[in-house]
Design a protein around this motif. Sequence first.
Motif, short mmCIF file in Angstrom:
data_model
loop_
_atom_site.label_atom_id
_atom_site.label_comp_id
_atom_site.label_asym_id
_atom_site.label_seq_id
_atom_site.Cartn_x
_atom_site.Cartn_y
_atom_site.Cartn_z
N TYR A 1 0.82 -1.21 0.00
CA TYR A 1 0.00 0.00 0.00
C TYR A 1 0.85 1.26 0.00
CZ TYR A 1 -4.78 -1.76 0.36
OH TYR A 1 -6.00 -2.33 0.08
N THR A 2 1.95 1.26 0.75
CA THR A 2 2.82 2.44 0.78
C THR A 2 3.43 2.69 -0.59
OG1 THR A 2 3.34 2.00 3.11
CG2 THR A 2 4.78 3.52 1.94
N GLY A 3 3.90 1.63 -1.24
CA GLY A 3 4.45 1.79 -2.58
C GLY A 3 3.42 2.24 -3.59
N LEU A 4 2.22 1.70 -3.48
CA LEU A 4 1.14 2.08 -4.40
C LEU A 4 0.79 3.56 -4.24
CD1 LEU A 4 -0.92 0.92 -6.49
CD2 LEU A 4 -2.50 0.62 -4.56
N TYR A 5 0.64 3.99 -3.01
CA TYR A 5 0.30 5.40 -2.77
C TYR A 5 1.45 6.32 -3.15
CZ TYR A 5 -3.96 4.02 -0.30
OH TYR A 5 -5.20 3.52 0.00
N LEU A 6 2.68 5.87 -3.00
CA LEU A 6 3.83 6.68 -3.41
C LEU A 6 3.79 6.93 -4.92
CD1 LEU A 6 6.55 8.06 -2.91
CD2 LEU A 6 7.63 5.80 -3.14
N PHE A 7 3.50 5.88 -5.69
CA PHE A 7 3.44 6.02 -7.15
C PHE A 7 2.35 7.00 -7.55
CE2 PHE A 7 1.23 4.68 -11.04
CZ PHE A 7 2.25 4.90 -11.97
N PHE A 8 1.14 6.83 -7.00
CA PHE A 8 0.02 7.69 -7.38
C PHE A 8 0.22 9.12 -6.87
CE2 PHE A 8 -2.32 3.59 -7.83
CZ PHE A 8 -2.66 3.75 -9.17
N THR A 9 0.90 9.29 -5.74
CA THR A 9 1.18 10.63 -5.24
C THR A 9 2.11 11.38 -6.19
OG1 THR A 9 0.86 9.99 -2.93
CG2 THR A 9 2.20 11.95 -3.35
N VAL A 10 3.20 10.73 -6.61
CA VAL A 10 4.14 11.36 -7.54
C VAL A 10 3.45 11.67 -8.86
CG1 VAL A 10 6.27 11.03 -8.85
CG2 VAL A 10 6.13 10.30 -6.45
N TYR A 11 2.67 10.72 -9.37
CA TYR A 11 1.97 10.91 -10.64
C TYR A 11 1.00 12.10 -10.55
CZ TYR A 11 -1.39 10.08 -14.41
OH TYR A 11 -2.22 10.23 -15.49
N THR A 12 0.20 12.13 -9.48
CA THR A 12 -0.81 13.18 -9.35
C THR A 12 -0.18 14.55 -9.20
OG1 THR A 12 -2.34 11.60 -8.32
CG2 THR A 12 -2.79 13.94 -7.97
N TYR B 1 2.80 15.57 -10.10
CA TYR B 1 3.54 15.98 -11.30
C TYR B 1 2.60 16.51 -12.37
CZ TYR B 1 6.31 15.67 -15.57
OH TYR B 1 6.93 15.97 -16.75
N TYR B 2 1.55 15.74 -12.68
CA TYR B 2 0.63 16.18 -13.72
C TYR B 2 -0.28 17.31 -13.26
CZ TYR B 2 2.16 12.48 -16.82
OH TYR B 2 2.92 11.69 -17.64
N LEU B 3 -0.48 17.41 -11.96
CA LEU B 3 -1.24 18.55 -11.45
C LEU B 3 -0.44 19.84 -11.66
CD1 LEU B 3 -3.85 19.35 -9.88
CD2 LEU B 3 -2.51 19.16 -7.79
N TYR B 4 0.86 19.77 -11.46
CA TYR B 4 1.70 20.95 -11.65
C TYR B 4 1.85 21.29 -13.14
CZ TYR B 4 5.63 24.15 -11.20
OH TYR B 4 6.43 25.26 -11.27
N ILE B 5 1.90 20.28 -13.98
CA ILE B 5 2.10 20.51 -15.42
C ILE B 5 0.83 21.01 -16.09
CG2 ILE B 5 2.64 19.40 -17.62
CD1 ILE B 5 5.06 19.83 -15.82
N ASN B 6 -0.32 20.42 -15.74
CA ASN B 6 -1.53 20.63 -16.53
C ASN B 6 -2.58 21.52 -15.88
OD1 ASN B 6 -0.52 18.85 -18.47
ND2 ASN B 6 -1.33 17.07 -17.37
N GLU B 7 -2.50 21.79 -14.57
CA GLU B 7 -3.56 22.54 -13.93
C GLU B 7 -3.63 23.97 -14.46
OE1 GLU B 7 -6.68 23.76 -12.07
OE2 GLU B 7 -6.04 21.68 -12.19
N MET B 8 -4.85 24.43 -14.74
CA MET B 8 -5.05 25.73 -15.40
C MET B 8 -5.94 26.67 -14.57
SD MET B 8 -3.23 25.26 -18.06
CE MET B 8 -3.65 26.72 -18.99
N THR B 9 -5.92 26.55 -13.25
CA THR B 9 -6.75 27.42 -12.42
C THR B 9 -5.93 28.50 -11.72
OG1 THR B 9 -6.51 25.93 -10.56
CG2 THR B 9 -8.43 25.61 -11.97
N GLN B 10 -4.72 28.81 -12.25
CA GLN B 10 -3.86 29.77 -11.58
C GLN B 10 -4.41 31.19 -11.63
OE1 GLN B 10 -3.01 27.92 -14.17
NE2 GLN B 10 -1.94 29.08 -15.77
N ASP B 11 -5.49 31.42 -12.42
CA ASP B 11 -6.09 32.74 -12.41
C ASP B 11 -6.80 33.02 -11.09
OD1 ASP B 11 -7.84 30.71 -13.03
OD2 ASP B 11 -9.26 32.05 -14.02
#
Length: 370
Positions: A53-64, A66-76
Amino acid sequence: MLPTKDQLEAKLYGSLKPITEMSAVIGLLPKKTLQLKKPKYWKLYDYVYVIGYTGLYLFFTVYTLYYLYINEMTQDIIPKEILVYASSIALMQTMIFPCVGFRFRHMITRTIRQMVDIDYALRMMEISIDYGKNYRDNIIILCSIAISIILRAIFSANTIKLDVIQQVTLVVAVYMMSLVKFQYVAPVNCVLDRFRAINRKLKTRCTGYEMNKLCKLHFRLCHCLRLLNTAFGCQIFISVSCSFIRFLFQLYFLYNLLTKRQDTTSAFKFGTPIFYIITEIVEIYMLVNVCAKTKRTAEKTPIIIHALRAKFEFTQDEDANIYTHSLEMLHQLVEFAPLGIFHLDYYLIYQMVMAASAYAIVYIQYDISR
């Protein structure tokens, strides 16, 4: 017919089953640890469980993140850095909670075994516990959490652009933060029911032996609370602290929506921070309400015992025992303080609201000055 300890243990585990089963599903507590008949390799299962479970959550945390920082468009409305920071706090605890639950799993089991011994002693005195009520209460808690999480997911989906994996990851993180509180509330509520049963029995005409037995059971219940405070102290501290941080973030979000309103601002965006703020306050209230009731009920016991001296006539030895037990219980402190940092009482809600208001005022003044 007097039930055996195994039967009482099965009933107690059954009343907690809704919470423990859901905790096992999302990684909060190894399921094999709480089984009555443990399999041969249950210890190996626990290690595989927590690492997986720790490894699984680590993977999804990094993925989320990273892509949240790259793609999120609510900075206005909200700077991307603040959004990523707030999300990282929620996601990081998905890796902490399974490890903490694994560390203190035996203490939780030990607490339940002690409660089974207490239930057996109460049944010998013809005092029964309503396990069905505990089961129904836990079902209601799980349903309320599920409804809250579904509504929060709907609001978030219309506010922040996320893919399916990111949405599920954040939903699991929020669900875990909520379930941790009620994973603690469920056994504390069981202890509360037993304090109430002891107080009801003490209000009747008890013999000296029965009173001595009930006082010892009261001390054992206080010990169970200390074990629960140790087992869940770290998790409750993190969960309540993160609730306060989310409370601040949603106030910040709401302020930006009101002052920097865009053409694309919708009712969902306004509803998101308001709903989150309400749910955070309700969760904290339900947590402190059970703790406050348990503390108040436990502190009533020495008052009831002392009042018996004026209500009934006792021998000199029995009167001395009553006086001794009442003094001992008055010094038997029942405290709910995660890691000893803050107390879980009604004053905690006031402290959180006042602290959040102070932060909000400072930020508004700073924003106006710019």
